[in-house]
Design a protein around this motif. Structure first.
Motif, mmCIF file in Angstrom:
data_model
loop_
_atom_site.group_PDB
_atom_site.id
_atom_site.type_symbol
_atom_site.label_atom_id
_atom_site.label_comp_id
_atom_site.label_asym_id
_atom_site.label_seq_id
_atom_site.Cartn_x
_atom_site.Cartn_y
_atom_site.Cartn_z
ATOM 1 N N THR A 36 -20.746 6.674 14.630
ATOM 2 C CA THR A 36 -21.043 4.793 14.824
ATOM 3 C C THR A 36 -20.534 4.194 14.298
ATOM 4 N N ALA A 37 -19.869 4.725 14.071
ATOM 5 C CA ALA A 37 -19.306 3.346 12.822
ATOM 6 C C ALA A 37 -17.887 3.327 12.629
ATOM 7 N N PRO A 38 -16.557 2.890 12.535
ATOM 8 C CA PRO A 38 -15.046 3.493 11.840
ATOM 9 C C PRO A 38 -15.411 4.095 10.262
ATOM 10 N N LEU A 39 -15.122 5.247 10.306
ATOM 11 C CA LEU A 39 -14.830 6.375 9.197
ATOM 12 C C LEU A 39 -13.392 5.869 8.434
ATOM 13 N N GLU A 40 -13.795 6.353 7.292
ATOM 14 C CA GLU A 40 -12.739 5.950 6.805
ATOM 15 C C GLU A 40 -11.855 6.907 6.425
ATOM 16 N N THR A 41 -10.591 7.297 7.110
ATOM 17 C CA THR A 41 -9.334 8.372 7.026
ATOM 18 C C THR A 41 -8.334 8.470 6.511
ATOM 19 N N VAL A 42 -8.044 7.029 5.525
ATOM 20 C CA VAL A 42 -7.155 6.432 5.050
ATOM 21 C C VAL A 42 -7.882 7.733 3.073
ATOM 22 N N TRP A 43 -7.140 8.760 2.682
ATOM 23 C CA TRP A 43 -6.942 8.954 1.986
ATOM 24 C C TRP A 43 -7.298 7.839 0.855
ATOM 25 N N ARG A 44 -6.188 6.743 0.654
ATOM 26 C CA ARG A 44 -6.027 6.212 -0.688
ATOM 27 C C ARG A 44 -5.196 4.764 0.081
ATOM 28 N N PRO A 45 -5.034 3.746 -0.360
ATOM 29 C CA PRO A 45 -4.341 2.573 -0.087
ATOM 30 C C PRO A 45 -3.049 2.788 0.342
ATOM 31 N N ARG A 46 -2.375 2.657 1.561
ATOM 32 C CA ARG A 46 -0.897 2.502 1.846
ATOM 33 C C ARG A 46 -0.066 2.288 0.435
ATOM 34 N N THR A 47 1.202 2.785 0.357
ATOM 35 C CA THR A 47 1.443 2.855 -0.525
ATOM 36 C C THR A 47 3.097 2.032 -0.294
ATOM 37 N N ASN A 48 3.226 0.905 -0.705
ATOM 38 C CA ASN A 48 4.575 0.441 -0.039
ATOM 39 C C ASN A 48 5.521 0.208 -1.190
ATOM 40 N N PHE A 49 6.608 -0.082 -1.709
ATOM 41 C CA PHE A 49 7.800 -0.073 -2.475
ATOM 42 C C PHE A 49 8.496 -1.180 -2.223
ATOM 43 N N GLY A 50 8.834 -1.502 -3.805
ATOM 44 C CA GLY A 50 10.393 -2.884 -3.575
ATOM 45 C C GLY A 50 9.994 -3.218 -4.819
ATOM 46 N N LEU A 51 10.591 -4.230 -4.719
ATOM 47 C CA LEU A 51 10.860 -5.142 -6.251
ATOM 48 C C LEU A 51 9.963 -5.544 -6.405
ATOM 49 N N ASP A 52 9.259 -5.282 -8.117
ATOM 50 C CA ASP A 52 8.338 -5.710 -8.332
ATOM 51 C C ASP A 52 8.633 -7.076 -9.899
ATOM 52 N N PRO A 53 8.106 -8.866 -9.407
ATOM 53 C CA PRO A 53 7.419 -8.909 -9.106
ATOM 54 C C PRO A 53 7.558 -9.679 -8.011
ATOM 55 N N ASP A 54 8.453 -9.812 -7.444
ATOM 56 C CA ASP A 54 9.311 -10.306 -6.143
ATOM 57 C C ASP A 54 9.452 -9.931 -4.921
ATOM 58 N N THR A 55 8.129 -9.190 -4.027
ATOM 59 C CA THR A 55 7.668 -8.391 -3.188
ATOM 60 C C THR A 55 5.961 -9.319 -3.368
ATOM 61 N N PRO A 56 5.388 -9.561 -1.928
ATOM 62 C CA PRO A 56 4.294 -10.191 -1.910
ATOM 63 C C PRO A 56 3.406 -9.115 -1.722
ATOM 64 N N GLU A 57 2.053 -9.141 -2.784
ATOM 65 C CA GLU A 57 1.146 -8.317 -2.514
ATOM 66 C C GLU A 57 0.487 -8.135 -0.851
ATOM 67 N N VAL A 58 0.383 -7.040 -0.327
ATOM 68 C CA VAL A 58 0.223 -6.793 1.434
ATOM 69 C C VAL A 58 -0.906 -5.924 1.039
ATOM 70 N N ALA A 59 -2.209 -6.894 2.265
ATOM 71 C CA ALA A 59 -3.315 -6.725 2.563
ATOM 72 C C ALA A 59 -3.073 -4.971 3.018
#
Length: 706
Positions: A36-59
């Motif tokens: 009846t509604a979209p289900l939450e199937t992603v267990w946790r947010p996606r993890t992207n890897f990169g140079l911190d703090p140069d990598t912008p935040e990704v929604a």
């Protein structure tokens, strides 16, 4: 209760402003479900890897910049690589239409011979689908090697400039931890890791389901009858998806081979819950499909297994080739439903001829319930049935079996069970409690005057044929010989009626033996004398027991008779004692009109089953034993339980058990004496009244323990 709700389900259910989410799973359809509604199937947010703090935040992502594992974050690297092992390809240096996830990555600094380990902790043990993304917008990279919990996700694949590969595999988590290894081979190059996505190993959820509607089981206890439970739902036909699904006639690759009786499960949960933790609240089989008005969707109707009761049993039975079943009532019920007439767990004393049943798999029956009712309630209730023709299973089960003790129900998990109802049998050591804070709105209370009876007649000793033959000699009083020239049709152990031709005298006799073409020998001496021309009649039934409540008839100024007859009750199988057993319990329950209460309960009470005995406490309900308002832990039988999908609650109809009566078991040592026992303890245990005063120790009236 069949499905035990998990802690998260209970907690979410308490938030009454939360609207439930439903999804259905159709048997044979493995790639998707409908919700009846979209289900939450992603267990946790996606993890992207990169140079911190140069990598912008990704929604929808969280950034890992190569730092050491943190107990606060719950993820990180065992052998951190720092800034030297992370990159972010800026748009200025590497122009092009690339996402920030593609522009950023960590890599095996020092070459692929080095293994870098990244872990995520606190993951519930289960199977997950893990996908990994590798590549670089600026350089050729690889061969990439990514291994997750021992499963190779990407196996030594290389990527060209601006090329990315995404691979996914099913991974099992057994220690609440996910371990990702990158690198670890001697083929040169480096492994770049852009993203890790962990999803529940769950079919795709298509939000095409409309809110279901239900017509669940209703019970007619005295007739041994329950209606077929049903649920309806509609699936929106977006892009003809449902049209393709139901097109089983397609000439090539239909998704389903048939819709008839296809199993469907209905699940309920709440927003942001793991779909695997949704509670299964109904199982049924497709019994109808139609287009809804406007033709925008298809409506599906689901029915429970009692729909199968309309099929025929004893298909091979004929007048001169009887099929015979003899044994315990529950064992016969099991045999007729499963077609297993030689079961060791549900043995029959006789199964002769060529009996046939419904052929249901035994897994579709709640066997523990059947055994419990049989062994605690009717272990000595043996019946004998002779079938001379096929008949509908529903008629046989309801009229010949269930009317004697209760009714058959289908539980939430789709299995068939039996409920003893006269009076109801409490088999749980911890009956469900229903209190005022679990009820929404005022309860509706009434006396069921239509369920008032004070004369109970139990009939048995059935004969398959109704006929009469004239005696051709004298049957003397004090003797056992009844002279008959035509003895065909009469049978040993059957009961017949000797009747004078003037109709002024009759006598029931039970046949011990037959001298073919000469006489019938009775088991007991005749009381009356009969002469040639009188009749020996075969009647369909005779009264085995009549139990009357004369005092009630005088008090109420009415005689209301209730009759039960079963072909299976036989005098030679202890039929009179069994009939007395049944009639006295009916008298105890229905000489006083029972109380019926209708309540609307919160959705978390939806796991209450038809036939359950629960303990009700409510300050507004009259206590008819004290003449005051308010009951505490008073036993009631659930005779209807219907989910109100629209309002988000459960409609319950309850019938009190037996006035001033309890199912008593010998109490454990920690149960105090009657004066200090709680209402719940008094409802569950047997307490003895004083034999001289006929009262409890504190002056309370006694109750019947059954």
């Amino acid at each position: 209760m069949v499905f035990e709700p998990n802690a998260e389900w209970i907690e979410r259910n308490k938030e009454l402003d939360k609207r439930p989410i439903y999804y259905i799973k159709i048997d044979g359809l493995t790639d998707r479900i409908f919700s009846t509604a979209p289900l939450e199937t992603v267990w946790r947010p996606r993890t992207n890897f990169g140079l911190d703090p140069d990598t912008p935040e990704v929604a929808g992502h969280r950034l890992d910049g190569g730092a050491a594992v943190s107990s606060v974050k719950g993820y990180g690297w065992i052998n951190p690589m720092g800034d030297s092992g992370a990159r972010y390809r800026t748009p200025g240096g590497f122009p092009g239409d690339f996402t920030d996830v593609e522009r950023s990555f960590v890599f095996t600094d020092g070459g692929n011979t080095i293994i870098r380990k990244w872990i995520m902790t606190g993951i519930p043990n289960d199977d997950y689908e893990v996908s990994a993304m590798c590549g670089d917008v600026g350089f050729l990279q690889g061969p990439h090697l990514v291994v997750v919990n021992g499963v190779i996700i990407i196996n030594r694949e290389s990527t060209a400039i601006e090329e990315f590969i995404i691979r996914k595999k099913t991974v099992t988590v057994t220690n609440n931890q996910l371990e990702v290894n990158i690198g670890g081979h001697d083929s040169g190059g480096v492994t770049t890791l852009n993203e890790i996505l962990i999803t529940r190993n769950f079919p795709e959820a298509r939000p095409l389901l409309t809110r279901p509607a239900s017509t669940l089981q209703r019970v007619d206890r005295l007739q041994g009858r329950t209606t077929v439970g049903a649920i309806r739902f509609a699936l929106l036909d977006r892009d003809d998806e449902i049209t393709r699904l139901i097109s089983i006639e397609k000439t090539s690759n239909p998704e389903l081979t048939s819709l008839v009786n296809r199993k469907v499960s209905l699940f309920q949960g709440f927003d942001r819950m793991d779909p695997k933790k949704f509670a299964e609240i109904y199982r049924g089989r497709i019994s109808g499909v139609s287009m809804t008005p406007g033709n925008a969707s298809y409506q599906f109707e689901l029915s429970d297994l009692k729909r199968k009761f309309g099929d025929l049993i004893m298909k091979n039975a004929e007048t001169d080739a009887l099929s015979v079943l003899e044994g315990n009532l529950v064992n016969i019920f099991y045999a007729v439903l499963t077609s297993d007439f030689t079961s060791m767990d549900f043995p029959l004393d006789e199964a002769s001829g060529s009996p046939t049943g419904l052929g249901l798999d035994s897994s579709l029956l709640n066997l523990s319930d059947l055994i419990e009712v049989r062994d605690l309630w009717i272990s000595t209730l043996n019946l004998r049935f002779e079938f001379g023709k096929p008949e509908a299973a529903r008629t046989f089960v309801e009229q010949e079996l269930m009317r004697l003790i209760g009714y058959a129900v289908v539980l939430h998990d789709g299995r068939i069970s039996v409920r003893a109802s006269n009076p109801p049998l409490i088999v749980s050591p911890n009956p469900t409690q229903l209190t005022a804070d679990q009820i929404t709105g005022p309860p509706a209370w009434r006396k069921r005057m239509d369920l008032h009876f004070n004369r109970f007649v139990i009939r048995g000793d059935h004969n398959n044929f109704e006929f009469e033959r004239a005696l051709d000699g004298t049957a003397a009083a004090g003797q056992k010989i009844v002279p008959l020239a035509f003895t065909n049709g009469y049978r040993v152990d059957h009961v017949y009626l000797l009747q004078r031709k003037d109709g002024l005298k009759d006598e029931a006799i039970e046949v011990a033996s037959i001298n073919e073409g000469a006489s019938v020998v009775t088991k007991e001496n005749l009381v009356n004398a009969f002469t040639a021309g009188d009749f020996l009649k075969a009647l369909p039934f005779r009264n085995l027991v009549i139990v009357e409540d004369s005092a009630n008839q005088n008090e109420t100024d009415e005689l209301v008779e209730f009759v039960i007859q079963s072909r299976g009750l036989r005098k030679h199988l202890n039929g009179r004692d069994l009939a007395t057993f049944i009639a006295t319990r009916l008298k105890r329950r229905y000489s006083t009109p029972p109380v019926e209460i209708k309540v609307n309960a919160q959705m978390r009470e939806q796991f209450i089953e038809i036939g359950d005995v629960l303990l009700l406490s409510h300050p507004q309900i009259p206590d008819l034993l004290t003449g005051t308002r308010g009951v505490v832990d008073q036993p009631f039988e659930v005779i209807r339980a219907e989910i109100d999908f629209k309002a988000g609650g459960v409609k319950l109809v309850l019938l009190d058990t037996v006035p001033q009566s309890r199912f008593g078991v010998i109490a454990e040592n920690n149960v105090p004496d009657y004066p200090t026992a709680t209402a719940r303890q008094r409802a569950e245990a047997a307490f003895m009244a004083d034999q001289f005063t006929n009262l409890m120790v504190n002056g309370d009236p006694p109750y019947l323990t059954v």
